[in-house]
Design an enzyme around this catalytic site. Sequence first.
Site, PDB file in Angstrom:
ATOM      1  N   LYS A 195      47.033  41.373  25.019  1.00 18.75           N
ATOM      2  CA  LYS A 195      47.450  41.430  26.419  1.00 18.75           C
ATOM      3  C   LYS A 195      48.175  42.745  26.665  1.00 18.75           C
ATOM      4  O   LYS A 195      49.153  43.068  25.986  1.00 18.75           O
ATOM      5  CB  LYS A 195      48.373  40.245  26.723  1.00 18.75           C
ATOM      6  CG  LYS A 195      48.958  40.277  28.126  1.00 18.75           C
ATOM      7  CD  LYS A 195      49.744  39.007  28.405  1.00 18.75           C
ATOM      8  CE  LYS A 195      50.430  39.057  29.747  1.00 18.75           C
ATOM      9  NZ  LYS A 195      51.190  37.840  30.016  1.00 18.75           N
ATOM     10  N   LYS A 248      43.081  40.648  27.860  1.00 15.40           N
ATOM     11  CA  LYS A 248      43.597  40.604  29.224  1.00 15.40           C
ATOM     12  C   LYS A 248      44.267  41.916  29.571  1.00 15.40           C
ATOM     13  O   LYS A 248      45.072  42.381  28.769  1.00 15.40           O
ATOM     14  CB  LYS A 248      44.610  39.460  29.321  1.00 15.40           C
ATOM     15  CG  LYS A 248      45.257  39.352  30.664  1.00 15.40           C
ATOM     16  CD  LYS A 248      46.299  38.274  30.658  1.00 15.40           C
ATOM     17  CE  LYS A 248      47.063  38.382  31.965  1.00 15.40           C
ATOM     18  NZ  LYS A 248      48.325  37.762  31.925  1.00 15.40           N
TER      19      LYS A 248
HETATM   20  C1  PBG Z   1      52.779  35.739  31.982  1.00 13.71           C
HETATM   21  C2  PBG Z   1      51.466  35.953  32.633  1.00 13.71           C
HETATM   22  C3  PBG Z   1      51.120  36.982  33.513  1.00 13.71           C
HETATM   23  C4  PBG Z   1      49.786  36.774  33.860  1.00 13.71           C
HETATM   24  C5  PBG Z   1      49.360  35.632  33.201  1.00 13.71           C
HETATM   25  N1  PBG Z   1      50.419  35.156  32.428  1.00 13.71           N
HETATM   26  C6  PBG Z   1      51.934  38.040  34.125  1.00 13.71           C
HETATM   27  C7  PBG Z   1      52.609  39.045  33.322  1.00 13.71           C
HETATM   28  O1  PBG Z   1      52.457  39.150  32.107  1.00 13.71           O
HETATM   29  O2  PBG Z   1      53.352  39.801  33.947  1.00 13.71           O
HETATM   30  C8  PBG Z   1      48.993  37.639  34.794  1.00 13.71           C
HETATM   31  C9  PBG Z   1      47.739  37.052  35.335  1.00 13.71           C
HETATM   32  C10 PBG Z   1      47.149  37.772  36.490  1.00 13.71           C
HETATM   33  O3  PBG Z   1      47.520  38.906  36.843  1.00 13.71           O
HETATM   34  O4  PBG Z   1      46.249  37.180  37.096  1.00 13.71           O
HETATM   35  N2  PBG Z   1      53.219  34.447  32.154  1.00 13.71           N
END
Ligand code: PBG
Length: 326
Positions: A195, A248
Amino acid sequence: MSFPNTRLRRLRKNDFIRRMVRQTHLCLSDFIYPIFIKPGTHVKNPIQTMPGIYQFSTDTVIDEIDEIYELGIHSVLLFGIPVKKDSVGSEAWSKDGCVQKVITAIKSKYPDFIVAADACFCEYTTHGHCGVLSGGELLNDPTLANLQKEAVSYASAGADIVAPSGMIDGMVGAVRSGLDDAGYQNTIILSYSAKYASAFYGPFRDAAESAPQSGDRKSYQMDPANSDEALRETALDIEEGADIIMVKPALSYLDVLCKVKESFNMPVAAYNVSGEYSMVKAAAELGYIDEKSVRDESLISIKRAGADIIITYFAKEIAKEGVLRL
Ligand code: PBG
């Protein structure tokens, strides 16, 4: 053999032939649909930056589940937005938390429906960071202990899948041992294994009310410039017990997705994140692009790059159209 014996255009002649030789197909079972939940009743708040996406309360969300179930979407990823935030995000493991309630409600109505719960703390903490914060630093190991409590709480509410998303070192191992010790050996772990610290999460942070109040997430989420590190992260998560791995965001990271799929014989998920969704919606609104064509081309590219599962805000509208055009 080369031209003129080989003429690749022969297989592009018309739509039937193109379909016959098409390598990649999307189907509804590829999709996981993200859903945002708030405590209370009668809530259906549109997210301004994500047209078509809402925050639901624990009652209205069941109507939404009824609808997507009928449409053929059988899997959701739940995000909770508590009323009460604190410095460690303790509402995340409350027995009466909104996510816990919704998990139980969905599973009692639809036992086979796949319910995944995002396991993180940014929505639950006052500072908006993904764990325990001290002097501006996200503390790794104290966060793991809380993550175990959160994961066990979701599993005991009936979640099929727990999805740790904080990019905390050791998170998958901690979640696995926490679940096993509590008797949830069969709960699946979908790890947000690679991520990135991405600006494409912008609209999500409106939807989940989870923007960091200071600083950014670069000390825990990955540097967009790196791909070797994605493979190291993923290998560690597999060793620690991940059942499904993830890349991601998706679209700016298709190279990473492809490498991850080729390196590990594992189900791979890709998260078509909020910014990727909102950009298509905004450009279509302005009349700059053809929305459905751009959407379908984006999703097929994610699948072609190696995703077995696509987490996408487009899932419901695609299901509503009744045909998958690709
Ligand atoms: C963290 C989380 C995020 C997303 C999914 N889980 C946000 C982040 O890391 O700031 C982002 C998903 C999206 O942008 O659709 N809980």
